[in-house]
Design a protein around this motif. Sequence first.
Motif, PDB file in Angstrom:
ATOM      1  N   LEU A 141      -6.132  50.203  24.341  1.00 52.98           N
ATOM      2  CA  LEU A 141      -6.565  51.646  24.261  1.00 52.98           C
ATOM      3  C   LEU A 141      -5.459  52.396  24.304  1.00 52.98           C
ATOM      4  CD1 LEU A 141      -9.262  51.117  27.617  1.00 52.98           C
ATOM      5  CD2 LEU A 141      -9.837  51.427  25.092  1.00 52.98           C
ATOM      6  N   SER A 142      -5.714  53.722  23.686  1.00 55.22           N
ATOM      7  CA  SER A 142      -4.881  54.589  23.719  1.00 55.22           C
ATOM      8  C   SER A 142      -4.486  55.289  25.172  1.00 55.22           C
ATOM      9  CB  SER A 142      -5.054  55.727  22.731  1.00 55.22           C
ATOM     10  OG  SER A 142      -6.173  56.292  23.033  1.00 55.22           O
ATOM     11  N   GLU A 196      -7.602  57.550  25.512  1.00 58.55           N
ATOM     12  CA  GLU A 196      -9.030  56.818  25.737  1.00 58.55           C
ATOM     13  C   GLU A 196      -8.988  56.445  27.196  1.00 58.55           C
ATOM     14  OE1 GLU A 196     -10.109  55.028  21.371  1.00 58.55           O
ATOM     15  OE2 GLU A 196      -8.559  53.938  22.766  1.00 58.55           O
ATOM     16  N   GLU A 219      -9.393  59.207  29.585  1.00 57.53           N
ATOM     17  CA  GLU A 219     -11.150  59.806  29.484  1.00 57.53           C
ATOM     18  C   GLU A 219     -11.924  58.726  30.184  1.00 57.53           C
ATOM     19  OE1 GLU A 219     -14.204  60.687  25.830  1.00 57.53           O
ATOM     20  OE2 GLU A 219     -12.105  59.977  25.186  1.00 57.53           O
ATOM     21  N   ARG A 220     -11.649  57.405  30.204  1.00 51.95           N
ATOM     22  CA  ARG A 220     -12.290  56.291  30.629  1.00 51.95           C
ATOM     23  C   ARG A 220     -12.226  56.258  32.607  1.00 51.95           C
ATOM     24  NH1 ARG A 220     -12.537  50.578  28.347  1.00 51.95           N
ATOM     25  NH2 ARG A 220     -13.230  51.578  26.495  1.00 51.95           N
TER      26      ARG A 220
END
Length: 276
Positions: free
Chosen positions: A54-55, A58, A61-62
């Motif tokens: 994941l970046s 990301e 955001e998660r």
Amino acid sequence: MNRFAKLVNFELSRFMKIYLVLVAMTVVVQVAGVIVKANKYMSKANTAIYEEMLSRAEFIERYGQMTFMDVTRSLWFMGPIAICTAALIFYVFMIWYRDWFGKNTFIYRLLMLPTARLNVYLSKLIAIFLMVLGLVSVQLIILPLENSVLKWLVPTDFRSDVTVSQIINGNPLSILVPQTFTEFVLYYGAGFMALTIAFTAILFERSFKWKGIIVGIGYVAISVVIFILPALSTLIVGRAYLYPLEIVGLEMVMGIIVTIMSIWVGNYLLNKKITV
């Protein structure tokens, strides 16, 4: 006044070793909690970024950014506060019963001192109150330190910084650290009143033994009813005849009345019902 100050100092010194242990435990456990929570968050971030590919955006955001509020809502932070609170509540009773049940029934030596017996009552009261203020002060001092530890462990991209004021307002600390002078008077005044009620109930038990337990419970109930009478009257009548500020003002007046009454009754019991 000098004798009263010596009595307060004496009461503080008797609990000082345990008190310092409570302070040390609070500092160590809370700082450890910051480190554990921060490392756990960063471990999750590293796993997501380097293993799940994941970046950073990301991941954030998660899972969201970490804030100091995540620490304050954990057992690491609230646990020591709860233990300190329980210890001081226990000591409210122990500060009296220790003197009666000690080796040499120390209460009789205290009551025979060349000073008003009311000073013995007030010195114990002030000692407990100072301990509460001391623990709150320690918490305020270490909050910026703990916040700095979090900033040191969690990179800027992964955290959302909050001020000490936001930390206090975001959890039960807002009760212990009032934001206005009015709130300070209300919260700590109510706490001081509760102490006087508890002390007087204890003296009822010491004066009349088993009957004193019933009388003490009755006294606590009467004191609570008197204190909440302004708010209670609205419920009884079924209509609000007073504005909220007027109710608060009356509650303060009732609190002062109950506090003075408790101290007066406690002084009466010490002088008339407890003999040496």
